[in-house]
Design a protein around this motif. Structure first.
Motif, PDB file in Angstrom:
ATOM      1  N   ILE A   1       0.847  -1.182   0.000  1.00 43.43           N
ATOM      2  CA  ILE A   1       0.000   0.000   0.000  1.00 43.43           C
ATOM      3  C   ILE A   1       0.887   1.237   0.000  1.00 43.43           C
ATOM      4  O   ILE A   1       0.619   2.217  -0.676  1.00 43.43           O
ATOM      5  CB  ILE A   1      -0.919   0.002   1.246  1.00 43.43           C
ATOM      6  CG1 ILE A   1      -1.944  -1.103   1.066  1.00 43.43           C
ATOM      7  CG2 ILE A   1      -1.595   1.338   1.449  1.00 43.43           C
ATOM      8  CD1 ILE A   1      -2.950  -1.191   2.163  1.00 43.43           C
TER       9      ILE A   1
ATOM     10  N   ASN B   1       3.475   4.109   2.225  1.00 39.65           N
ATOM     11  CA  ASN B   1       3.255   5.125   3.252  1.00 39.65           C
ATOM     12  C   ASN B   1       3.509   6.519   2.725  1.00 39.65           C
ATOM     13  O   ASN B   1       3.597   7.470   3.501  1.00 39.65           O
ATOM     14  CB  ASN B   1       4.168   4.839   4.445  1.00 39.65           C
ATOM     15  CG  ASN B   1       3.732   3.581   5.160  1.00 39.65           C
ATOM     16  OD1 ASN B   1       2.711   3.571   5.839  1.00 39.65           O
ATOM     17  ND2 ASN B   1       4.462   2.505   4.951  1.00 39.65           N
ATOM     18  N   GLY B   2       3.671   6.621   1.412  1.00 41.04           N
ATOM     19  CA  GLY B   2       3.898   7.928   0.811  1.00 41.04           C
ATOM     20  C   GLY B   2       5.154   8.578   1.334  1.00 41.04           C
ATOM     21  O   GLY B   2       6.026   7.916   1.922  1.00 41.04           O
ATOM     22  N   ASN B   3       5.229   9.874   1.140  1.00 38.81           N
ATOM     23  CA  ASN B   3       6.357  10.627   1.646  1.00 38.81           C
ATOM     24  C   ASN B   3       5.863  11.958   2.184  1.00 38.81           C
ATOM     25  O   ASN B   3       4.858  12.474   1.703  1.00 38.81           O
ATOM     26  CB  ASN B   3       7.388  10.841   0.543  1.00 38.81           C
ATOM     27  CG  ASN B   3       8.792  10.676   1.109  1.00 38.81           C
ATOM     28  OD1 ASN B   3       9.020  10.952   2.299  1.00 38.81           O
ATOM     29  ND2 ASN B   3       9.709  10.228   0.298  1.00 38.81           N
TER      30      ASN B   3
ATOM     31  N   TYR C   1       9.726  10.190   8.376  1.00 41.05           N
ATOM     32  CA  TYR C   1       9.751  10.909   7.091  1.00 41.05           C
ATOM     33  C   TYR C   1      10.870  11.958   7.106  1.00 41.05           C
ATOM     34  O   TYR C   1      11.630  12.070   6.165  1.00 41.05           O
ATOM     35  CB  TYR C   1       8.415  11.607   6.834  1.00 41.05           C
ATOM     36  CG  TYR C   1       7.251  10.671   6.616  1.00 41.05           C
ATOM     37  CD1 TYR C   1       7.191   9.860   5.492  1.00 41.05           C
ATOM     38  CD2 TYR C   1       6.204  10.611   7.520  1.00 41.05           C
ATOM     39  CE1 TYR C   1       6.116   9.019   5.274  1.00 41.05           C
ATOM     40  CE2 TYR C   1       5.125   9.770   7.319  1.00 41.05           C
ATOM     41  CZ  TYR C   1       5.080   8.979   6.197  1.00 41.05           C
ATOM     42  OH  TYR C   1       4.018   8.139   5.992  1.00 41.05           O
TER      43      TYR C   1
ATOM     44  N   ASN D   1      -1.871  14.100  -3.149  1.00 38.28           N
ATOM     45  CA  ASN D   1      -1.037  15.028  -2.382  1.00 38.28           C
ATOM     46  C   ASN D   1      -1.838  16.060  -1.611  1.00 38.28           C
ATOM     47  O   ASN D   1      -2.874  16.517  -2.066  1.00 38.28           O
ATOM     48  CB  ASN D   1       0.115  15.607  -3.208  1.00 38.28           C
ATOM     49  CG  ASN D   1      -0.298  16.640  -4.180  1.00 38.28           C
ATOM     50  OD1 ASN D   1      -0.563  17.766  -3.780  1.00 38.28           O
ATOM     51  ND2 ASN D   1      -0.366  16.283  -5.451  1.00 38.28           N
TER      52      ASN D   1
END
Lengths: 238, 173
Positions: free
Chosen positions: B80, B82-84, B125, B162
């Motif tokens: 999935i 965790n984006g950034n 992050y 975003n």
């Protein structure tokens, strides 16, 4: 007497208009990006729910014709059409959508094959636990819960159908692939092919994902893929 | 005698005009929802913590020592993702008028030299620090908001993918 009453009424009206204008201002305080994101999400959900509504049968993933096999693992027509329908409803643009979806499913079946090769399994209990955790997260986030409820209602599904068919399909893959990912990365660390990180940062996670994908890609290249005769014409890239 | 008096006067004036700084901190729990045709609707949650110090050197006021970190104590499965999360910068605005008093962009931040302590399994992050001061002129106490702006991005296959988030630290001095 009459004059002062008029004065009070006028003052009250002005006050009310003032309060309402402040109210209107605070109600529209959502920033433009949030609004654009919500609109984009809502538009996709309309198409997705409309797809679900007229294709409920596709949720029976392991039924219908077998369109291909990957290392002996079947890809059913229902699963293919579910994923294709959802990709199209989500606005996906690909030169050849059939090849794109088949490629994606081949990768997933290779991951399933690898999981079974390494005796990695996911139990019903684990899937139930994952779904309960997800339900809790949605219940604690009313904005997201509202959107999910709208999707379920517009799809003509009951909440139970959503969680026990569609989300169960997602949860099983997520848990299985996650276990496989952890196994492959741990093996890679043992073999010295990837470094064990002191802290999990986005860079480390990206590095591990690239490593995992490269291992899976190796198996895709050597996988035994056969497409059923009646579907061969559909997939030009295979 | 006169010298001692002048010295004491200067000392008293200095102490009354320069306030020793105070640190304030906040932690923002941020959640977003997004759709993927492969994985359905999922929630992405993480934290942004922000701390900074304030002090007065009459008639100037300062906000300095900005520590901003974004982290996820319970990351999702890598499938999935965790984006950034990126730091855009910090804005300091007047709490009542909304006037921008000063700002810092991400180039004015460095990796946190003190290094935070993280629970095992936490996805970090970023963990940044800026020694730069944001100063403004003020002769009376006022409320100012120091706002850390962060950008959270997911893989483009997620819709939406975003978001700009705001973590606010309020000072009243």
């Amino acid at each position: 007497m009459k004059k002062s009453r008029t004065l009070i009424l006028v003052s009250l009206s002005i006050f009310l208009i003032f309060i309402l204008s402040i109210g209107a201002f605070s109600f529209s305080a959502k920033n433009p990006q949030e609004k654009a994101n919500e609109l984009q999400f809502d538009n996709i959900m309309k198409k997705v729910s409309s797809f679900f509504k007229s294709n409920k049968d596709k949720l029976e993933i392991n039924k219908g014709d077998v369109i291909a096999e990957v290392n002996g693992i079947p890809i059913y027509k229902n699963e293919f059409e579910l994923r294709k329908g959802l990709a199209l409803a989500s606005g996906l643009q690909a030169d050849n959508i059939d090849d794109y979806v088949l490629q994606k499913l081949i990768k997933e079946k290779v991951q399933e094959y690898l999981a079974s090769k390494y005796n990695i399994k996911v139990s019903d209990g684990e899937i139930n636990e994952y779904i309960e955790k997800e339900k809790k997260e949605f219940n604690e986030y009313p904005e997201a819960k509202k959107k999910l409820d709208e999707l379920i209602a517009a799809s003509g599904m009951t909440e139970d159908e959503y969680w026990n068919t569609y989300e169960r399909y997602n949860a099983r893959r997520i848990l299985l692939f996650n276990k496989l990912y952890n196994f492959i990365v741990e093996e890679g660390i043992k073999r010295g092919e990837v470094k064990k990180a002191e802290q999990m940062t986005s860079d480390v996670q990206n590095e591990y994902k690239i490593y995992f994908d490269s291992v899976v890609d190796k198996y895709i290249k050597t996988a035994k893929i056969s497409i059923s005769d009646e579907y061969k014409a559909m997939f030009k890239g295979f | 005698m006169l010298f001692q008096f002048v010295f004491l006067l200067i000392l008293v004036l200095s102490v009354s005009l320069v306030n020793i700084g105070f640190a304030a901190s906040t932690q923002n729990y941020i959640r977003h929802y997004a759709w993927s045709s492969d994985w359905g609707t999922k929630i992405f949650a993480f934290y942004v913590s922000y701390s900074a110090s304030n002090y007065t050197s009459y008639p100037l006021k300062y906000i300095s020592d900005h520590y901003v970190a974004a982290f996820n104590p319970l990351p999702n499965s890598p499938e999935i993702g965790n984006g950034n999360c990126y730091l855009i910068g910090v804005d300091v605005v007047d709490g009542s008028s909304g006037t921008l008093l000063g700002s810092l962009d991400s180039s004015q931040f460095i990796n946190n030299p003190n290094g935070s302590i993280w629970n095992p399994g936490t996805l970090i992050y970023f963990d940044l620090y800026s020694p730069y001061r944001i100063s403004y002129y003020s002769t009376s106490p006022k409320t100012v908001n120091a706002i850390a702006k962060t950008l959270f991005q997911l893989d483009p296959s997620w819709i939406p993918n975003n978001w700009t988030d705001y973590t606010t630290l309020t000072f009243n001095f």
